[in-house]
Scaffold this active site. Structure first.
Site, mmCIF file in Angstrom:
data_model
loop_
_atom_site.group_PDB
_atom_site.id
_atom_site.type_symbol
_atom_site.label_atom_id
_atom_site.label_comp_id
_atom_site.label_asym_id
_atom_site.label_seq_id
_atom_site.Cartn_x
_atom_site.Cartn_y
_atom_site.Cartn_z
ATOM 1 N N THR A 103 41.083 48.039 36.214
ATOM 2 C CA THR A 103 40.081 48.709 35.343
ATOM 3 C C THR A 103 40.126 49.865 36.295
ATOM 4 O OG1 THR A 103 39.174 48.209 37.180
ATOM 5 C CG2 THR A 103 38.120 46.874 35.706
ATOM 6 N N LYS A 126 17.102 57.878 36.606
ATOM 7 C CA LYS A 126 15.735 57.018 37.009
ATOM 8 C C LYS A 126 14.604 58.134 37.028
ATOM 9 C CE LYS A 126 17.698 53.274 37.859
ATOM 10 N NZ LYS A 126 19.091 52.429 39.369
ATOM 11 N N GLU A 166 37.703 43.979 31.299
ATOM 12 C CA GLU A 166 37.186 43.074 31.114
ATOM 13 C C GLU A 166 36.717 41.744 30.178
ATOM 14 O OE1 GLU A 166 36.197 45.421 32.639
ATOM 15 O OE2 GLU A 166 35.929 44.738 35.510
ATOM 16 N N TRP A 178 13.632 55.074 32.501
ATOM 17 C CA TRP A 178 14.745 54.558 32.820
ATOM 18 C C TRP A 178 14.982 56.109 31.250
ATOM 19 C CZ3 TRP A 178 17.561 49.390 33.714
ATOM 20 C CH2 TRP A 178 17.092 49.170 34.644
HETATM 21 P P1 AMP Z 1 37.029 50.294 30.422
HETATM 22 O O1 AMP Z 1 36.518 49.457 30.889
HETATM 23 O O2 AMP Z 1 37.799 51.226 30.769
HETATM 24 O O3 AMP Z 1 36.886 49.927 29.095
HETATM 25 O O4 AMP Z 1 35.176 51.173 29.870
HETATM 26 C C1 AMP Z 1 34.206 50.124 29.550
HETATM 27 C C2 AMP Z 1 32.948 50.604 29.454
HETATM 28 O O5 AMP Z 1 33.453 51.102 29.121
HETATM 29 C C3 AMP Z 1 31.897 49.736 29.018
HETATM 30 O O6 AMP Z 1 31.148 48.447 30.421
HETATM 31 C C4 AMP Z 1 30.995 50.684 28.545
HETATM 32 O O7 AMP Z 1 30.549 51.261 29.811
HETATM 33 C C5 AMP Z 1 32.528 51.348 27.931
HETATM 34 N N1 AMP Z 1 31.734 51.876 26.986
HETATM 35 C C6 AMP Z 1 33.376 50.920 25.739
HETATM 36 N N2 AMP Z 1 32.191 51.035 24.814
HETATM 37 C C7 AMP Z 1 31.308 51.135 24.404
HETATM 38 C C8 AMP Z 1 30.536 51.577 23.058
HETATM 39 N N3 AMP Z 1 31.336 51.619 22.273
HETATM 40 N N4 AMP Z 1 29.616 52.902 23.487
HETATM 41 C C9 AMP Z 1 28.684 52.834 24.802
HETATM 42 N N5 AMP Z 1 29.688 52.992 25.699
HETATM 43 C C10 AMP Z 1 31.008 51.962 25.388
#
Ligand code: AMP
Length: 551
Positions: free
Chosen positions: A185, A444, A330, A449
């Site tokens: 990550t 917040k 994940e 929110w």
């Molecule tokens: P990563 O593991 O780096 O791909 O990041 C995952 C995170 O990216 C998710 O938990 C979201 O917060 C954000 N994310 C992924 N796709 C979207 C989407 N279509 N709209 C908003 N947030 C997204």
């Protein structure tokens, strides 16, 4: 009573075997890192991937060992990918956009034995090589003529590495739960954590990702994954394309608007996928040069929310269907998909656009729910926000070496076995989920929110705005209030009043940003998303005019 069907372990080597048997001449095209376009076929990728396996075995790699790549989407990356996974070793895709120190930390943590890298990243490799404790072999993914010079490290050319090795090797034959891939990550909160995909999770996820209502690709499609293989398996496309026999087009190191446009047109691409920033670059390029898209039918957009302006441009100006996807490393990574339901088709255009801006419904293989801070379920009414929890066969149960464990089994799960995504979302009556924020980014204000993402999506549609971010800034009365940070397009100078007037009426009054600041560049993190942590640091002492008035 057990069923009486055959035991056919779900291992990813079967995907490339299937492509070699059924689509041996289907092309995989790459804009090579060396420059020219290169063409190969699934048949040849299969044979060379077998050579990779034999070369790895000769270097002492055994099942379970980690093999790293620091690489763009290319045919050689695909070969190294299947060659490593096929023999039961673990392919660790490293994100080259991280800081060199983080890259070294990750490679040491994973205990990678071999590092395949594109020549673009030779300076990084040279810098970190002395700090790498376990890497014995450095393979530059090129031929002998293009191997970068190094004073410090011995780089082997990929073509020499595989040269002379047999084009047959044993793949598979192990438990389908064997580890196949490792992806860390991005580590915006604490140390990066390793997500360890299994063969089974990758196969099931690829099948789920290619359902008709998800990517829906077939043998007549030409697929261009702009999303890198180091971003959670190129959103499964590195498996999906050979699985269904789509022609694969890989962009190598060039992800700018002009280069992507050229590939889309010359290779007759029908389906592509990337984060919104890539599409902003492409759309700008097409507008500047008055270009059209002649073959593209569908574009998957995810990683962060699809900005309304991008959605409208593809659908209204270019006739390309946008598939909004949400997910995370994940989750292998796809969790939900914004394909419309019959109920949406009955609506007017504007309502459909609104529906498409949501992150969509769960794929088969994903269970999704929203809960409050105590874990009690929130209603699916499209209004109540909650922490978004998920589970499924392609969702992480634990991180590599038990990082971030939450129970004594080393798992990273809630007591009921769900994984907390760290996102905050609503789910409506049709099961359509909408991310309203990252849990740590929600603003917040007065005990309620405010979604930073909602305001950002609107702000990027305003004239002269290249990118926009909203963060919470301390306020003596309301706890936090939103600050809008805007990166103007080159030459544009949008004013505070113009920007606020554009947003006014599109969100609740009390969500309106208290102030607007223009910055030259909004900082992006290693995965191309807005780096809110850096922004919060930049503006930690920022005094809102409303805060001064309240003091
Ligand atoms: P990563 O593991 O780096 O791909 O990041 C995952 C995170 O990216 C998710 O938990 C979201 O917060 C954000 N994310 C992924 N796709 C979207 C989407 N279509 N709209 C908003 N947030 C997204």
């Amino acid at each position: 009573m057990l069923g009486l069907m055959q035991d056919w372990p779900l291992t990813v080597d079967r995907i490339l075997d299937h492509a070699k048997i059924n689509f041996p001449r289907r092309e995989a095209v790459t804009r090579s890192v060396e420059g020219p376009i290169s063409r190969t076929t699934y048949g040849t990728v299969w044979r060379r991937a077998k050579q990779v396996t034999n070369a790895l075995i000769e270097r002492g790699i055994r099942p379970g060992d980690r093999v790293a790549t620091l690489a763009w989407n290319t045919e050689r990356h695909l070969e190294a990918w299947f060659g490593t996974m096929g023999m039961g070793a673990v392919l660790h895709t490293v994100n080259p956009r991280l800081f060199p120190e983080q890259i070294a930390w990750i490679i040491n943590h994973a205990e990678d034995q071999v590092l395949f890298f594109d020549t673009t990243f030779a300076p990084i490799v040279d810098k970190i090589a002395p700090h790498l404790k376990t890497v014995k072999t450095f393979v530059a993914m090129t031929d002998r003529d293009h191997v970068p010079k190094s004073e410090v490290t011995h780089f082997v050319a990929y073509e020499d590495f595989i040269h002379g090795h047999a084009q047959e090797a044993t793949w598979g034959g192990f438990d389908e739960n064997t580890a196949a891939g490792l992806c860390y990550t991005s580590g915006t909160t604490g140390e990066p954590k390793g997500v360890l995909y299994s063969h089974r999770s990758n196969v099931l996820h690829a099948m789920a990702a290619n359902q008709a209502d998800v990517f829906g690709c077939g043998a007549s499609d030409v697929v261009l994954p702009v999303v890198p293989m180091f971003h959670a398996n190129a959103w499964a496309i590195a498996f999906v394309a050979p699985m269904c026999g789509s022609k694969l087009v890989m962009p190598g190191a060039k992800l700018d608007g002009a280069s992507i446009y050229e590939l889309l047109e010359t290779e007759k691409v029908t389906f592509t996928a990337a984060v919104p920033t890539v599409w902003l670059m492409l759309l700008n390029h097409m507008r500047e040069h008055n270009l059209k898209l002649s073959t593209l039918k569908r574009v998957a957009i995810g990683g962060s929310a699809v900005p309304e302006a991008v959605l409208r441009a593809f659908e209204e100006d270019y006739g390309v269907e946008v598939i909004h996807a949400w997910g995370m490393t994940e989750m292998s990574p796809i969790g939900s998909i914004g394909k419309l339901l019959p109920e949406h088709h009955a609506m007017d255009h504007e309502s459909r656009i609104r529906a498409k801006l949501k992150q969509g419904r769960a794929l088969f293989t994903v269970d999704m729910k929203i809960v409050d801070d105590e874990g009690a379920p929130k209603p699916h009414d499209g209004k109540a926000f909650g922490r978004l929890l998920v589970r499924g066969p392609a969702v992480a149960r634990a991180y590599f070496k038990n990082a971030g464990a939450r129970n004594d089994k080393g798992e990273c799960l809630e007591p009921d076995g769900f994984f907390d995504t760290g996102d905050v979302a609503t789910i409506d009556e049709l099961g359509v989920m909408q991310i309203t924020d990252r849990a740590k980014d929600v603003i917040k204000s007065g005990g309620e929110w405010i979604s930073s993402i909602d305001i950002e999506n609107i702000a990027v549609g305003a004239e002269g705005v290249a990118n926009a971010a909203v963060i919470g800034v301390a306020h003596p009365k309301w706890d936090e209030r939103p600050l809008l940070i805007v990166e103007p397009k080159p030459g544009a100078e949008p004013t505070r009043e113009q920007l606020l007037a554009f947003i006014d009426g599109k969100i609740a009054k009390w969500w309106m940003p208290d102030d607007v600041v223009l910055v030259e560049k909004i900082p992006l993190g290693a995965t191309g998303k807005i780096n809110k942590l850096a922004l919060r640091e930049m503006f930690k002492d920022y005094k809102l005019p409303s805060a001064q008035a309240a003091e």
